[in-house]
Design a protein around this motif. Structure first.
Motif, mmCIF file in Angstrom:
data_model
loop_
_atom_site.group_PDB
_atom_site.id
_atom_site.type_symbol
_atom_site.label_atom_id
_atom_site.label_comp_id
_atom_site.label_asym_id
_atom_site.label_seq_id
_atom_site.Cartn_x
_atom_site.Cartn_y
_atom_site.Cartn_z
ATOM 1 N N ARG A 65 0.826 -1.211 0.000
ATOM 2 C CA ARG A 65 0.000 0.000 0.000
ATOM 3 C C ARG A 65 0.860 1.261 0.000
ATOM 4 O O ARG A 65 0.617 2.209 -0.761
ATOM 5 N N LEU A 79 -4.354 1.694 8.046
ATOM 6 C CA LEU A 79 -5.106 0.576 8.594
ATOM 7 C C LEU A 79 -4.579 0.311 9.992
ATOM 8 O O LEU A 79 -3.407 0.566 10.288
ATOM 9 N N THR A 94 -7.566 -8.409 1.342
ATOM 10 C CA THR A 94 -8.658 -7.982 0.467
ATOM 11 C C THR A 94 -8.690 -6.454 0.367
ATOM 12 O O THR A 94 -8.815 -5.892 -0.732
ATOM 13 N N GLN A 95 -8.559 -5.768 1.495
ATOM 14 C CA GLN A 95 -8.525 -4.289 1.502
ATOM 15 C C GLN A 95 -7.320 -3.772 0.728
ATOM 16 O O GLN A 95 -7.411 -2.787 -0.008
ATOM 17 N N THR A 96 -6.181 -4.410 0.921
ATOM 18 C CA THR A 96 -4.959 -3.987 0.243
ATOM 19 C C THR A 96 -5.098 -4.171 -1.263
ATOM 20 O O THR A 96 -4.739 -3.273 -2.044
#
Length: 169
Positions: A65, A79, A94-96
């Protein structure tokens, strides 16, 4: 033409983090099948002075990120880093991956010479141009932590190999 800075970062991060996501799912299944407390794998280390597996994954995601954001000229997503389970790590990755999907090659154009400041305002502050930041700092850091997470799980009995590490390319 696509920026080499983009080509050598975002697609690589996506490939490796997707592979790591698959490996972590296998590790979770392995723990259940072998009646191993998941924390035994999540907190496993190769040496006493190294971070545990869970932290290796968190750091790898942070580097993916951070590198991508800095080179794209956008704010680095913050995060919490409070993951405690395989499900939490899956959500982190998943967020990354979603963040990586939000940056594009055009944002990386001309960033080879951009000044990147690491640890600004501290005694460890370091300034690098974009090319050195990616090639000499960011990618090696990212691969170190992905590889260490893989090695910890392999060392603890997960039957994975190079094909699992590499993922789909």
């Amino acid at each position: 033409m696509t920026s080499a800075m983009y080509t050598h970062s975002v697609p690589v991060f996506k490939q490796m983090l997707t592979a790591l996501k698959t490996i972590l799912a296998q590790a979770s299944e392995y723990a259940g099948a072998k009646s191993i407390e998941p924390d035994a794998l999540l907190q496993a280390r190769l040496a006493p002075d190294m971070f545990p597996m869970i932290k290796q994954v968190q750091i790898a995601a942070d580097f993916a990120r951070g590198i991508s954001a800095r080179l794209a000229g956008v704010e680095v997503p913050k995060l919490e880093g409070q993951e405690k389970s395989f499900a939490d790590l899956d959500a982190l990755l998943t967020q990354t991956l979603a963040f990586l999907d939000s940056v594009n090659a055009a944002q990386f154009e001309g960033k080879e010479g951009a000044e990147i400041v690491l640890r600004p305002g501290t005694p460890k502050e370091k300034k690098l141009n974009g090319q050195a930041y990616l090639a000499n700092y960011g990618l090696p850091q990212f691969f170190f932590h992905v590889t260490t997470a893989y090695d910890i799980l392999r060392h603890n009995g997960l039957t994975i190999g190079k094909r699992d590490f590499m993922g789909v390319y």
